[in-house]
Design an enzyme around this catalytic site. Sequence first.
Site, PDB file in Angstrom:
ATOM      1  CB  ALA A   1      -1.019   0.035   1.143  1.00 36.17           C
ATOM      2  CB  ALA A   2       4.453   2.045  -0.122  1.00 37.63           C
ATOM      3  N   GLY A   3       2.494   2.433  -2.548  1.00 37.10           N
ATOM      4  CA  GLY A   3       2.136   3.073  -3.822  1.00 37.10           C
ATOM      5  C   GLY A   3       0.751   3.699  -3.758  1.00 37.10           C
ATOM      6  CG  ASP A   4      -2.516   1.218  -3.048  1.00 40.77           C
ATOM      7  OD1 ASP A   4      -2.396   1.238  -4.285  1.00 40.77           O
ATOM      8  OD2 ASP A   4      -2.660   0.167  -2.397  1.00 40.77           O
TER       9      ASP A   4
HETATM   10  O1  RIB Z   1      -1.566  -2.164  -3.332  1.00 40.66           O
HETATM   11  C1  RIB Z   1      -1.742  -3.061  -2.273  1.00 40.66           C
HETATM   12  C2  RIB Z   1      -3.025  -3.820  -2.441  1.00 40.66           C
HETATM   13  O2  RIB Z   1      -2.936  -4.633  -3.579  1.00 40.66           O
HETATM   14  C3  RIB Z   1      -3.334  -4.753  -1.300  1.00 40.66           C
HETATM   15  O3  RIB Z   1      -4.050  -4.143  -0.261  1.00 40.66           O
HETATM   16  C4  RIB Z   1      -4.086  -5.901  -1.971  1.00 40.66           C
HETATM   17  O4  RIB Z   1      -5.419  -6.007  -1.597  1.00 40.66           O
HETATM   18  C5  RIB Z   1      -3.927  -5.643  -3.468  1.00 40.66           C
HETATM   19  O5  RIB Z   1      -5.054  -5.135  -4.033  1.00 40.66           O
END
Ligand code: RIB
Length: 303
Positions: A242-245
């Site tokens: 989730a760092a990219g998110d």
């Molecule tokens: O970017 C991380 C996410 O990728 C995770 O939370 C997982 O669910 C996938 O969708």
Amino acid sequence: MKIAVIGSINMDLVLQVQRLPQKGETLLADHYEKVPGGKGANQAVAASRLGADVTMFGALGKDGFGDELLERLKQEKIHTEGILRTETPSGNAMITIDEQGNNTIIVYPGANFDVTEIWIRDKLELLEEAEWVMFQLETPMKTVEDGILRLKASGKNILLNPAPAKELPDSLYPMIDVITPNETELALLSGTEDIEAGARILLKKGVRQVVVTMGEEGSVAISHELAIVGKPYRVKAIDTTAAGDTFNAALLVALMEEKGMKEALSFANAAGALATTKLGAQSSLPTKEEVLELMKKGLKQNA
Ligand code: RIB
């Protein structure tokens, strides 16, 4: 600051292991946790924690994970009227993380593939309120294409995070304001591993702004006019999930606050770095105060 996120919502099943398993090998995990995730939902929650007013568009199964994930989004002050409940099981991701923080992720899309273009068309009125719409590629490509086409036509700004890596139709590029590939995704989309050359290929296809994330090396924003480097922050990373998110959400929040690109990259790098310091996806997303605090502590000296 109103953002709509059209994307995936998953339950992440996270296993911490000493090392990643070999083919055919069975390992015992040291720790197990069930953490809300999904690229779309992670970006929605990150943007909300950073101060944006966020509406999530996606789909969940009519199951226990679905109930829990919906409740968690509500607790994060996210508007959930755009979430469909379907008979398909909720999406989930099997994540293994080794002691060095390396991971493997397998996503079962489940209900995320029920986010059709018809569902999004039905919700256009609700989408009207958003200034920016964020997409990723964990929902069907047809939904991404049709959604971007319609929302761009109705005057929205579009950020596409092209993850997980997939090729895009050439017709989509001119409708994208900001595209945010990592190095692997950029190589797939452009056909070259050279970051600047790859970004220029996407600009030529019609994107307004390319922002490339480079993990520990920071990020770079390339437009027709200029290239700006965002330096990385020093943190003790334990899990990069989730760092990219988080980077994507923070970048958009900063741009919507009319910060210049240099400052926006810095804010997004700091937010992304903080997300690596805790285990799991939504359990690791920072608040605005935490990001500003890290920024105060300063940039990595040797970058
Ligand atoms: O970017 C991380 C996410 O990728 C995770 O939370 C997982 O669910 C996938 O969708």
